[in-house]
Every structure is written in structure tokens, then in C-alpha cells.
Scaffold this motif. Sequence first.
Motif, PDB file in Angstrom:
ATOM      1  N   TRP B  54       1.616  -1.565   0.244  1.00  0.00           N
ATOM      2  CA  TRP B  54       0.192   0.229   0.568  1.00  0.00           C
ATOM      3  C   TRP B  54       0.898   1.523   0.083  1.00  0.00           C
ATOM      4  O   TRP B  54       1.596   1.271  -0.644  1.00  0.00           O
ATOM      5  CB  TRP B  54      -0.870  -0.110   0.703  1.00  0.00           C
ATOM      6  N   PHE B  55       0.823   2.212   1.301  1.00  0.00           N
ATOM      7  CA  PHE B  55       1.370   3.422   0.758  1.00  0.00           C
ATOM      8  C   PHE B  55       2.522   3.761   1.940  1.00  0.00           C
ATOM      9  O   PHE B  55       2.864   4.235   1.383  1.00  0.00           O
ATOM     10  CB  PHE B  55       0.330   4.408   1.535  1.00  0.00           C
ATOM     11  N   ASP B  56       3.277   2.160   1.821  1.00  0.00           N
ATOM     12  CA  ASP B  56       5.190   2.586   2.551  1.00  0.00           C
ATOM     13  C   ASP B  56       5.627   3.255   2.270  1.00  0.00           C
ATOM     14  O   ASP B  56       6.820   4.076   2.200  1.00  0.00           O
ATOM     15  CB  ASP B  56       4.798   0.491   2.559  1.00  0.00           C
ATOM     16  N   ASN B  57       5.774   2.830   0.194  1.00  0.00           N
ATOM     17  CA  ASN B  57       6.415   3.633   0.000  1.00  0.00           C
ATOM     18  C   ASN B  57       6.657   5.450  -0.153  1.00  0.00           C
ATOM     19  O   ASN B  57       7.420   6.079   0.096  1.00  0.00           O
ATOM     20  CB  ASN B  57       6.396   3.234  -1.558  1.00  0.00           C
ATOM     21  N   PHE B  58       5.484   5.734   0.015  1.00  0.00           N
ATOM     22  CA  PHE B  58       4.528   7.529  -0.049  1.00  0.00           C
ATOM     23  C   PHE B  58       5.418   7.755   1.679  1.00  0.00           C
ATOM     24  O   PHE B  58       6.052   8.572   2.222  1.00  0.00           O
ATOM     25  CB  PHE B  58       3.118   7.170  -0.434  1.00  0.00           C
ATOM     26  N   ILE B  59       5.419   6.416   2.708  1.00  0.00           N
ATOM     27  CA  ILE B  59       5.847   6.974   3.678  1.00  0.00           C
ATOM     28  C   ILE B  59       6.727   7.260   3.934  1.00  0.00           C
ATOM     29  O   ILE B  59       7.572   8.404   4.370  1.00  0.00           O
ATOM     30  CB  ILE B  59       5.035   6.157   4.676  1.00  0.00           C
ATOM     31  N   ARG B  60       7.521   5.974   3.257  1.00  0.00           N
ATOM     32  CA  ARG B  60       8.797   6.442   3.251  1.00  0.00           C
ATOM     33  C   ARG B  60       9.256   7.759   2.741  1.00  0.00           C
ATOM     34  O   ARG B  60      10.651   7.987   3.022  1.00  0.00           O
ATOM     35  CB  ARG B  60       9.185   4.287   2.879  1.00  0.00           C
ATOM     36  N   MET B  61       8.994   8.243   1.456  1.00  0.00           N
ATOM     37  CA  MET B  61       8.973   9.436   0.528  1.00  0.00           C
ATOM     38  C   MET B  61       9.448  10.769   1.676  1.00  0.00           C
ATOM     39  O   MET B  61       9.874  11.292   1.513  1.00  0.00           O
ATOM     40  CB  MET B  61       8.490   9.080  -0.996  1.00  0.00           C
ATOM     41  N   VAL B  62       8.083  10.319   1.899  1.00  0.00           N
ATOM     42  CA  VAL B  62       8.451  11.721   2.383  1.00  0.00           C
ATOM     43  C   VAL B  62       9.311  11.643   4.311  1.00  0.00           C
ATOM     44  O   VAL B  62       9.652  12.932   4.967  1.00  0.00           O
ATOM     45  CB  VAL B  62       7.008  12.298   3.123  1.00  0.00           C
ATOM     46  N   THR B  63       9.659  10.672   4.387  1.00  0.00           N
ATOM     47  CA  THR B  63      10.238  10.993   5.431  1.00  0.00           C
ATOM     48  C   THR B  63      12.138  10.261   5.116  1.00  0.00           C
ATOM     49  O   THR B  63      12.606  10.400   5.817  1.00  0.00           O
ATOM     50  CB  THR B  63      10.367  10.267   6.277  1.00  0.00           C
ATOM     51  N   ASP B  64      12.536  10.779   3.658  1.00  0.00           N
ATOM     52  CA  ASP B  64      13.561  10.405   3.558  1.00  0.00           C
ATOM     53  C   ASP B  64      14.737  11.483   3.251  1.00  0.00           C
ATOM     54  O   ASP B  64      14.534  12.392   2.349  1.00  0.00           O
ATOM     55  CB  ASP B  64      13.771   9.476   2.042  1.00  0.00           C
ATOM     56  N   ASP B  65      15.251  12.089   3.982  1.00  0.00           N
ATOM     57  CA  ASP B  65      15.974  13.000   3.400  1.00  0.00           C
ATOM     58  C   ASP B  65      16.573  13.110   1.848  1.00  0.00           C
ATOM     59  O   ASP B  65      17.002  14.304   1.683  1.00  0.00           O
ATOM     60  CB  ASP B  65      17.218  12.784   4.788  1.00  0.00           C
ATOM     61  N   PRO B 261      12.432  -1.531  -7.899  1.00  0.00           N
ATOM     62  CA  PRO B 261      11.237  -0.731  -8.513  1.00  0.00           C
ATOM     63  C   PRO B 261      10.010  -0.098  -7.789  1.00  0.00           C
ATOM     64  O   PRO B 261       9.618   0.849  -8.506  1.00  0.00           O
ATOM     65  CB  PRO B 261      11.347  -1.764  -9.378  1.00  0.00           C
ATOM     66  N   GLY B 262       9.611  -0.390  -7.068  1.00  0.00           N
ATOM     67  CA  GLY B 262       8.538   0.172  -6.129  1.00  0.00           C
ATOM     68  C   GLY B 262       9.198   1.508  -5.590  1.00  0.00           C
ATOM     69  O   GLY B 262       8.111   2.556  -6.063  1.00  0.00           O
ATOM     70  N   TYR B 263       9.852   1.657  -4.578  1.00  0.00           N
ATOM     71  CA  TYR B 263      10.740   3.004  -4.457  1.00  0.00           C
ATOM     72  C   TYR B 263      10.403   4.035  -5.664  1.00  0.00           C
ATOM     73  O   TYR B 263      10.464   5.499  -5.593  1.00  0.00           O
ATOM     74  CB  TYR B 263      11.367   2.766  -3.382  1.00  0.00           C
ATOM     75  N   ALA B 264      11.575   3.297  -6.981  1.00  0.00           N
ATOM     76  CA  ALA B 264      11.424   3.976  -7.845  1.00  0.00           C
ATOM     77  C   ALA B 264      10.035   4.878  -8.418  1.00  0.00           C
ATOM     78  O   ALA B 264       9.913   5.983  -8.861  1.00  0.00           O
ATOM     79  CB  ALA B 264      12.329   3.800  -9.055  1.00  0.00           C
ATOM     80  N   SER B 265       9.140   3.757  -8.670  1.00  0.00           N
ATOM     81  CA  SER B 265       8.142   4.316  -8.807  1.00  0.00           C
ATOM     82  C   SER B 265       7.593   5.180  -8.560  1.00  0.00           C
ATOM     83  O   SER B 265       7.152   6.635  -8.840  1.00  0.00           O
ATOM     84  CB  SER B 265       6.656   3.306  -9.425  1.00  0.00           C
ATOM     85  N   THR B 266       7.231   5.561  -7.455  1.00  0.00           N
ATOM     86  CA  THR B 266       7.169   6.201  -6.256  1.00  0.00           C
ATOM     87  C   THR B 266       7.426   7.457  -6.162  1.00  0.00           C
ATOM     88  O   THR B 266       6.960   8.702  -6.419  1.00  0.00           O
ATOM     89  CB  THR B 266       6.936   6.424  -4.793  1.00  0.00           C
ATOM     90  N   LEU B 267       9.304   7.262  -6.271  1.00  0.00           N
ATOM     91  CA  LEU B 267       9.718   8.678  -6.573  1.00  0.00           C
ATOM     92  C   LEU B 267       9.292   9.634  -8.502  1.00  0.00           C
ATOM     93  O   LEU B 267       9.074  10.513  -8.007  1.00  0.00           O
ATOM     94  CB  LEU B 267      11.268   8.431  -6.572  1.00  0.00           C
ATOM     95  N   ALA B 268       9.593   8.813  -9.443  1.00  0.00           N
ATOM     96  CA  ALA B 268       9.180   8.803 -10.189  1.00  0.00           C
ATOM     97  C   ALA B 268       7.100  10.297 -10.321  1.00  0.00           C
ATOM     98  O   ALA B 268       7.249  11.195 -11.598  1.00  0.00           O
ATOM     99  CB  ALA B 268       8.669   7.527 -11.290  1.00  0.00           C
ATOM    100  N   MET B 269       6.994   9.153  -9.549  1.00  0.00           N
ATOM    101  CA  MET B 269       4.965   9.993  -9.931  1.00  0.00           C
ATOM    102  C   MET B 269       5.083  11.536  -8.856  1.00  0.00           C
ATOM    103  O   MET B 269       4.712  12.108  -9.862  1.00  0.00           O
ATOM    104  CB  MET B 269       4.432   8.839  -9.390  1.00  0.00           C
ATOM    105  N   ALA B 270       6.026  10.845  -7.657  1.00  0.00           N
ATOM    106  CA  ALA B 270       6.318  12.535  -7.441  1.00  0.00           C
ATOM    107  C   ALA B 270       7.405  13.462  -8.840  1.00  0.00           C
ATOM    108  O   ALA B 270       6.915  15.230  -8.130  1.00  0.00           O
ATOM    109  CB  ALA B 270       7.362  12.227  -5.785  1.00  0.00           C
TER     110      ALA B 270
END
Lengths: 417, 293
Positions: B54-65, B261-270
Amino acid sequence: MKRLVLVIAVLTVSLLLLGQVELVFWTAPNPLQEEFWKETVDQWHQENPDIRIKWSTIPAAASSEEAILIAIASNQAPDICTNIMSGFAAQLIGAGQLVPLETFPDFWDLVDTREMREIIEGWKFDGSYYVFPIYSNPMMMWWRKDLLESVGFDRAPRTYSEVYEFSKAYSHGLERFGMQVIMGRNWWDRWFDFITYYYAASGGKPYLDVERGRATFDDEYGLEVAKFIDTMFREKWTAADLGANPFYMGVIGGTIMGPWEINWAKTQFPDIYNNIIVAPPPVPDSYPEDAPINTFADTKGLVMFAHSPHKEEAWEFIKWVYSNIENDKRWVEITNMPPARGDLGTHAIFSSFMAEDPVFAEYAKYIPYAIPPALTEQYVDVQDMMTQYLVEPLMYGRATPENALSNAATRIRRILW
Amino acid sequence: MGMRTLQRRETIKGWSISSVYLAYTAIFWGYPFVWLFILALSRWNFLTPRRFVWFDNFIRMVTDDVFWQVVFNTFNFMLYFIPMVLGIALLFAIALTKIKFFKTFFILAFLVANVSSGVAYSIIFSNLFAINGPLNRLTYNLFGKTIPWFSEPQLALFAIAMMVTWKFIGYYGLILYSGLQVIPRSLYESAELDGATKWVKFRKITLPLLNPSLVMVLILSIVLTFGIFTEPFIITGGGPMRRTLTFQMLIYTTAFQRLDPGYASTLAMATALLTFGCVFLTRKLIEREVSFV
């Protein structure tokens, strides 16, 4: 009658084809290596008509890793594949994609034939050996003989103090620097500077303890290396942005190079090529004079994928290629890359090659002392942290060697944990 | 009846002609687009089975320095790049309207930068800015100082902005030049009759009527900023201290080297959302309806 003959012929051919095993085999997309494999595969087909090798290079993509990943994800992966680097191997092993090669009964015989026991230790993962190293590129210092002599050095500097001495004499403002210490800011550059120096200083100690999730370079040897980098930058005996080809332009007296540089240097700068001294990386002053110096091995290997239905046949092929020393000789002649053999520097079959090219001979000598990188899946992050918290602060003088070292070690522990 | 068959025939014709495009879009755009969303909600390493997080990658993104560092770098870069490229491209366009001879030659000369290989000119620029390169030799000889082009974060961003500007002056200049061409001469003539100075003419006529071209160049350069890869990848490796790391570099290494690739896709969407947001804002704030009558 004619028809019967035809039917029989068709039947025999298809039976033969059915009985035939086909192995999909991928190799590095490199013209020299392609030349080697084309001949080798042809020869295999002549001698072993019942096992067909469907050989091709790794499909074009941004990187070999990318191509292999996509192939695995879409069930198109080969049976065996070359050009696998350690970090990628760790990722594949972690996902259970590879066959442990020591499960084949004559694995150790093959290792012994090639005197590879020392080399293969660097590829051990959880007590198994998943990668068969094909070539091993020790990283070595190149020094300009003419430039050394210009300030009274008749041999390559061996210790940090000797590097300092030379650098002090040779460096001049923006024009000249002792040596290039840091190879760049990308994560992979750490293989060729900090990790290389650390292997040299520590007598080949691993810089990570992968199983316990710790960085081990935060020790007396790491500190010596950090102090060396710091001193070179503070004294302005090296610099961050040296432009293209500083070694050939005489901007620096020495730098770290891999054997892939040989062919290029020979054609582009023949005068300078005949004027270089190849030496191991510099070591701390306390390093025993008679002890061999370790260095980093940029090495790639061959793997067998776990999904392969023809593992025995694949192993037969690997054994056939790598137990015949003539193949190694041909490999050297064609690719100019040192095969991963412990006896490369000593075996008579390579001696003519060594005599012809002293630079290559020097590389060959260090193959037993060249150590591959740590087998960790997190290699990118680990080396990113080395760049950001160890190397860059030392380059810009923003941290003491002690602080930089312990900061980087802490950050890396957090990643591995 | 005849009307009906004709209509049917037209329908069939229409669909069969557009079906090629539709199929192409569905395969090469629609399919990956759907996958992007699926991947962004998954944890996967290409090798072992994918699972939904689910939204783990998005949560990780907003807390990723590192993510926030890259956001900061991108806007920091725009601060140098956009005024520089817009200003110089405009000057280039105005200069083109003034010169009478060799116009094509000048245009081509500037466009060469646009078509040259990113890898090749990155190497040339890294020589130019090197410690022993011509620029530093010059400043050293004149002022006894060197400029740490790629070692000081702001300077490194500025240097990369200069490179990208150099590459796009010709292209953007040409867009602005065509914008200048469509402004009717009569407007300037009547303004001259009213005694308008050069500056007034520029501010009251040229700038407002050039708005469509300016907005286009602005949007192109914003989109470009989010797509930068080659120059920092070759020259700075994202350093010093990650200050020249870009979205594309982060996405690439995350997907294919960190095998995420999951986190990369999240970054790409952002990245896509941020780009869209910037473009939307630009149009809202700057775009004006322009008519020449």
C-alpha cells in the motif's frame, strides 16, 4: 520409396533435435570477449554435438544488470551468464536465483587445476560459492618514470611518506600534483580509491562484516588511509577536479589504473606507455617491506541460474572451457584481461606474453593478492555513504580523519543492520 | 438507408485509422502507466514475488532525507537556470531580428549545442572547469585565486546550470525569435509616432505580446530541470554532499542498482506531480490571453 526416405530423415533429425540439450549462454557485450566466445562455442559444438550452446551477448540495455533483471522478471533468463559483478551476485544470491557451484562433485578439482583457491575465497557467500570468477583486474598504481626521475626518484614511491616526499618535490601550484588520490564522486569510484587503499594498508582485511552487519574499516588501517587522503588534500598535493587524462598530460605523477587502460594507453599515448612504472597502491610507513601488498580486484564471474533445467550439462560446459589452459591463453591474447588464475604469473604457457608486455606482467603478479569487494546487496548505499561521510569531508577539509571514519562507519552500520 | 451505410462505413474507417494510434498508446503508454501505480504500491526486487505494501513507499518518501535534498536541489537549480536561459535566449532572439546577413549561420551555430552529445560536452566542460583548466588558470593569473567549480555546492549547481543554458540558448532563442516575428510592425510604428522610447516599446509591446512564446520556453525549461541526468552523472556524480543529485539520477540508481523499482516508481510519480504542479502554477501566474488586434 522416396517419400519413405524423406519421412525417415525427418524423423531422425527431429529425434536428434529432441535428444539434444540446448543451453542459453550470455556473455559480456564486449567485442574482444565476443571474439573469444565465438571461437570457443564453435569448438565446443564440434566436440560435443549433443549439447547445443545458444550463445549471445547480454541484450542491449543501460547496463548488463538491468538486462539480466528484466530477463529474470520475464522468465527469459539464460542458463549461464558471464559478466556478473560481486554486488549484483549478492543480490541474485539473496533472491535465491543462483546455483551453489560447490554442489558439483568436481568443483574443487577445477579450482585446483587453475590454482584458484585463494581467489575463490573472495567470492564465498554464506559458506557457498555461487560465482566462478573469470577475470580479475587488480588495481595498480601507474607512475610516470620520467616525472619521478625529474625529481630524483629512481623507483615508484612505496609508502605514504615516499608519496609525500615525491609530491612535495613535484607539485607546483595548479600545474602539477603528486598523484590523483580520489577517483571521482560516484559510488563506484570508492572501489578504486578508499577500498583499494584499505586493502593495501590492512593486508587485505575485509572492510565490511556482512554477516554481522558492520563496517570494519573503522580501525587503525582505515585511519592511516584517511590520514593519507587528508594530508594529500591539505598540502595541495592532489586536487578534486583534475580534468581529463591528467596522467598523460603530466598534471599528476601517479594514479590508480585497471588493466583495461593498457590497450588504450598503448594506442593513444605510446610514448608515455613505454615510460610507466606499475606498482602496488601506497601503504603506511609501518607496513613490512618484504610483505606482499594487497589490492582491490575488479572482477567479474560466471553464474548458473537456479531455474536451469540442464545444470549438469551447463557444468560440463563450464568445466570444458576452464580446465583447458589453452583457452586461458587465447583469452589473454584476445582480451588482454588477466584470467582469474593463481598461476598466471608463473605458468610457462603465459611467459611469452609476460615478456612481451611488462605492464601486463606486473598486473598478473598481483592477481593472487587482489581482493574482490564485499559481497553485499547494499553495495550502492554503502559506497554512497563512504563518499558522503568519509571521502568528501576529507577532500574539502570538513572533518578530521577520525571523525570522518567513525561517521561513515556508523551510517553504514545503519544500512546493513 | 444509404445514409446509414455511409455512416457505418465512415465509422469503420475512422476506427481503423485511429486504432493504430490507440493500440500503440495502450501498449506503450497505458500499460506502463498502470504498472507505475501498481509498482508504487508494491515492494519488489525484480527477482522474488512482488507484494503489496500500500502506501509504505509514499510514507518512506516523505521521511527520506535524500528525497527532500533532491527537491531542494531541483528548485535551487531552477533559481540559476531559468533566469539565465530565459535572459540569454531573449537576447539571442532580439539579436537575430537585428542582423541582416548570415542569419541561418548564427542560428545553426547555436543549435549545434542542442544536438551535441551530452556525454561529450560534459567531458569538455569538466576540462574547462578543472583545477588546472583554462578558467582557473585565468582567475589564478589575474587574482591569484582558483574557483572550486565542482567542489562548492552552489558553484557546482551554477556550473551545471551554465552548461544546460549553453545547450538550450539556440533552441529557446528560436522559439522566442518566431514569437517576435509575429508581433505586427504597425504597433511599434504607432508607438513611435506617440513618442515612445525603446524601453517603453519593449515593456509595453514586445514583452506582453511575446507572452505565449515566453510561457512556452518557461514551461519547457521547468520540465527540463526535472529531467536532468547526464551532466551531473558524468561530472559531479551527484556531489559535493549530494547537492547536485537529481530526480532522474535517484530514480535510476534506486530502480536498477538498489533493485527497488517500487520506491523508484513512487519517486517517479512524485517527480511527475511536482513537474505538473510547477507547470500549472506558471500558466496560472504568467500566461495571458494575447491578441494582435
